[in-house]
Motif scaffolding. Structure first.
Motif, PDB file in Angstrom:
ATOM      1  N   PRO A  49      17.006  27.947 106.413  1.00  0.00           N
ATOM      2  CA  PRO A  49      18.378  27.775 105.955  1.00  0.00           C
ATOM      3  C   PRO A  49      18.947  26.390 106.186  1.00  0.00           C
ATOM      4  O   PRO A  49      19.984  26.068 105.628  1.00  0.00           O
ATOM      5  N   GLY A  50      18.306  25.581 107.047  1.00  0.00           N
ATOM      6  CA  GLY A  50      18.815  24.226 107.270  1.00  0.00           C
ATOM      7  C   GLY A  50      20.270  24.269 107.728  1.00  0.00           C
ATOM      8  O   GLY A  50      20.633  25.065 108.603  1.00  0.00           O
ATOM      9  N   PRO A  51      21.134  23.439 107.131  1.00  0.00           N
ATOM     10  CA  PRO A  51      22.548  23.430 107.523  1.00  0.00           C
ATOM     11  C   PRO A  51      23.247  24.772 107.317  1.00  0.00           C
ATOM     12  O   PRO A  51      24.265  25.044 107.959  1.00  0.00           O
ATOM     13  N   LEU A  52      22.688  25.602 106.444  1.00  0.00           N
ATOM     14  CA  LEU A  52      23.298  26.910 106.201  1.00  0.00           C
ATOM     15  C   LEU A  52      23.130  27.862 107.383  1.00  0.00           C
ATOM     16  O   LEU A  52      23.755  28.919 107.422  1.00  0.00           O
ATOM     17  N   LEU A 110      29.997  27.658 110.041  1.00  0.00           N
ATOM     18  CA  LEU A 110      30.566  28.817 109.347  1.00  0.00           C
ATOM     19  C   LEU A 110      29.529  29.633 108.576  1.00  0.00           C
ATOM     20  O   LEU A 110      29.455  30.857 108.750  1.00  0.00           O
ATOM     21  N   PRO A 111      28.709  29.011 107.704  1.00  0.00           N
ATOM     22  CA  PRO A 111      27.734  29.833 106.980  1.00  0.00           C
ATOM     23  C   PRO A 111      26.704  30.475 107.897  1.00  0.00           C
ATOM     24  O   PRO A 111      26.236  31.590 107.641  1.00  0.00           O
ATOM     25  N   GLU A 116      17.200  34.643 101.057  1.00  0.00           N
ATOM     26  CA  GLU A 116      15.778  34.892 100.812  1.00  0.00           C
ATOM     27  C   GLU A 116      15.200  33.648 100.159  1.00  0.00           C
ATOM     28  O   GLU A 116      15.775  33.097  99.213  1.00  0.00           O
ATOM     29  N   THR A 117      14.075  33.174 100.669  1.00  0.00           N
ATOM     30  CA  THR A 117      13.398  32.036 100.053  1.00  0.00           C
ATOM     31  C   THR A 117      12.037  32.479  99.542  1.00  0.00           C
ATOM     32  O   THR A 117      11.368  33.307 100.156  1.00  0.00           O
ATOM     33  N   LEU A 118      11.652  31.900  98.414  1.00  0.00           N
ATOM     34  CA  LEU A 118      10.369  32.219  97.799  1.00  0.00           C
ATOM     35  C   LEU A 118       9.643  30.906  97.513  1.00  0.00           C
ATOM     36  O   LEU A 118      10.200  30.008  96.874  1.00  0.00           O
TER      37      LEU A 118
END
Length: 240
Positions: free
Chosen positions: A16-19, A23-24, A36-38
């Motif tokens: 997610p990095g900065p996510l 807040l996120p 979800e990453t693909l």
């Protein structure tokens, strides 16, 4: 159900990095939204796991193959919401678009690399192209992060104070007014005393509201004539 962001990328390790922070990140931990990453490379069809090839007609760079990208998209075809390809050619992301996406069940984001994605898969899948602005990034991943962040902060339960959303830039067609906090009088690096506008310490809520609206209008007219013209036109249509 939680709002879901599905990201197709050649670099899943970027998420997610900065996510995953601030807040996120807190909203992700609370289950306000899901990620979800693909890995697109998992759908390569040869032993070298090639996802790109040289462009027909010649030219510099490489193009992401339609068969590989289509296979990746097919694997997440049941995910909720629209499929968006982050591209400089697309419609610019703005606050109304972010709100529309946040109001839906989620979004699937295709992150391009190299010279981009073969046009045939974009046409075949009827993918919507969206741009952050008139500049080029090395890939779609930073743009995807920005789009997700813009949506997540609008989700119910993501913000600590839902009321603050109403006063932000673009929410009412205006840029945001200036903000001030303690100390009330501050000496800057040039030795100049800078004092908080008196109206903000008056305790008169209606005067504060009027000052903030006037400042928002002034800043918008000075810095974004395009927004100001639209704001004025909307007011004339409403009879204000």
């Amino acid at each position: 159900m939680s709002w879901r962001a599905t990201v197709l990328t050649l670099f899943p390790e970027m998420f997610p990095g900065p996510l995953g922070a601030s807040l996120p990140g807190k909203a992700l931990e609370k289950g306000v939204w899901l990620m979800e990453t693909l890995d697109i490379r998992e759908f390569a069809r040869n032993k070298h796991r090639s996802v790109d090839d040289t462009p027909f007609g010649g030219g510099a760079g490489m193009v992401m193959r339609p068969d590989v990208v289509d296979a990746a998209l097919g694997a997440v075809a049941d995910r909720p919401g629209p499929v968006i390809y982050l591209s400089p050619r697309g419609r610019k992301l703005d606050q109304p678009m972010a709100r529309d996406l946040a109001d839906g069940p989620g979004v699937t984001l295709l992150c391009g690399r190299y010279e981009g994605v073969d046009q045939r898969v974009i046409d075949s899948r009827r993918i919507v192209e969206v741009s952050l602005g008139d500049f080029v990034l090395s890939g779609g991943e930073p743009a995807a992060m920005a789009m997700i962040d813009a949506c997540v902060r609008l989700l119910p339960g993501a913000m600590g104070s839902e009321e603050s959303l109403d006063e932000e830039s673009f929410e009412r067609g205006l840029l945001e007014y200036p903000h001030y906090t303690r100390p009330q009088a501050w000496i800057d690096h040039d030795g100049v005393e800078r004092v908080v506008p008196e109206v903000l310490t008056s305790g008169h809520h209606e005067k504060v509201r009027q000052w903030r609206r006037a400042e928002a209008e002034r800043i918008t007219a000075e810095r974004r004539p395009d927004l100001w013209s639209a704001y004025v036109a909307a007011g004339e249509e409403d009879g204000n």
